[in-house]
Design a protein around this motif. Structure first.
Motif, short mmCIF file in Angstrom:
data_model
loop_
_atom_site.label_atom_id
_atom_site.label_comp_id
_atom_site.label_asym_id
_atom_site.label_seq_id
_atom_site.Cartn_x
_atom_site.Cartn_y
_atom_site.Cartn_z
N VAL A 1 0.75 -1.18 0.02
CA VAL A 1 -0.01 -0.11 0.11
C VAL A 1 0.83 1.30 0.01
O VAL A 1 0.90 1.93 1.07
CB VAL A 1 -0.96 0.01 1.26
CG1 VAL A 1 -2.04 1.02 1.09
CG2 VAL A 1 -1.73 -1.39 1.37
N PRO A 2 1.49 1.51 -1.12
CA PRO A 2 2.39 2.85 -1.10
C PRO A 2 1.60 3.91 -1.02
O PRO A 2 0.43 4.06 -1.24
CB PRO A 2 2.85 2.72 -2.56
CG PRO A 2 2.08 1.75 -3.41
CD PRO A 2 1.46 0.95 -2.45
N GLY B 1 -0.61 7.18 -1.80
CA GLY B 1 -1.35 7.48 -2.70
C GLY B 1 -2.34 6.59 -3.19
O GLY B 1 -2.96 6.60 -4.07
N THR B 2 -2.33 5.36 -2.59
CA THR B 2 -2.98 4.18 -3.25
C THR B 2 -4.28 4.30 -2.64
O THR B 2 -4.88 4.86 -1.62
CB THR B 2 -2.37 3.01 -2.48
OG1 THR B 2 -1.01 2.64 -2.83
CG2 THR B 2 -3.24 1.76 -3.12
N GLN B 3 -5.28 3.99 -3.85
CA GLN B 3 -6.73 4.22 -3.25
C GLN B 3 -7.18 2.84 -2.41
O GLN B 3 -6.72 1.70 -2.56
CB GLN B 3 -7.55 4.18 -4.43
CG GLN B 3 -7.30 5.30 -5.25
CD GLN B 3 -7.51 6.80 -4.71
OE1 GLN B 3 -8.65 6.89 -4.01
NE2 GLN B 3 -7.00 7.74 -4.73
N ARG B 4 -8.19 2.94 -1.55
CA ARG B 4 -8.79 1.61 -1.04
C ARG B 4 -7.69 0.83 -0.12
O ARG B 4 -7.51 -0.22 0.16
CB ARG B 4 -9.31 0.82 -1.77
CG ARG B 4 -10.49 1.08 -2.53
CD ARG B 4 -11.25 0.34 -3.46
NE ARG B 4 -12.16 0.64 -4.28
CZ ARG B 4 -12.30 0.43 -5.55
NH1 ARG B 4 -11.59 -0.29 -6.18
NH2 ARG B 4 -13.38 1.11 -6.13
N ILE B 5 -6.92 1.84 0.71
CA ILE B 5 -5.98 1.36 1.56
C ILE B 5 -6.59 0.42 2.57
O ILE B 5 -6.01 -0.73 3.03
CB ILE B 5 -5.29 2.49 2.48
CG1 ILE B 5 -4.44 3.20 1.14
CG2 ILE B 5 -4.16 1.85 3.43
CD1 ILE B 5 -3.71 4.40 1.79
N ILE C 1 -7.36 -2.96 1.24
CA ILE C 1 -6.10 -3.78 1.10
C ILE C 1 -5.44 -4.46 2.59
O ILE C 1 -5.15 -5.47 2.58
CB ILE C 1 -5.08 -3.05 0.37
CG1 ILE C 1 -5.70 -2.62 -1.03
CG2 ILE C 1 -3.74 -3.87 0.40
CD1 ILE C 1 -4.69 -1.76 -1.92
#
Length: 94
Positions: A23-24, A26-30, A33
């Motif tokens: 989960v870097p 700027g990832t969506q839906r952290i 995940i």
């Protein structure tokens, strides 16, 4: 036991780096995940607990033997009572 402890500690130490890689920024839906990863880890643990063999009432020298049978409940209770009476007798101060 020590090998399992060390493997568990190593996995626990690596998890923050694994989550950061999965989960870097700027990832969506952290949350989704991270929840999926957590559910997978708990699922693996639950599967291990479900498939593990029960060792309750097995003599120590029978551990690791596929055909080991647990001792009867009566014998187990007798051995436990024996142990407790010996322990209580050794704890008596004079």
């Amino acid at each position: 036991m020590a090998i399992g402890q060390n493997i568990g500690t190593a996995i626990t130490a690596i998890l923050p780096a694994f989550i950061a890689a999965a989960v870097p920024p700027g990832t969506q839906r952290i949350a989704l995940i991270v929840r999926t990863i957590t559910l997978t880890v708990f699922g693996i643990g639950a599967l291990g607990a479900w498939t593990a063999r029960e060792t309750y009432r097995l003599p120590v020298n029978a551990l690791g033997q596929r055909d080991a049978a647990p001792i009867s409940q009566e014998e187990y209770d007798s051995l436990r009572a024996d142990f407790r009476s010996k322990k209580a007798a050794s704890n008596v101060s004079v």
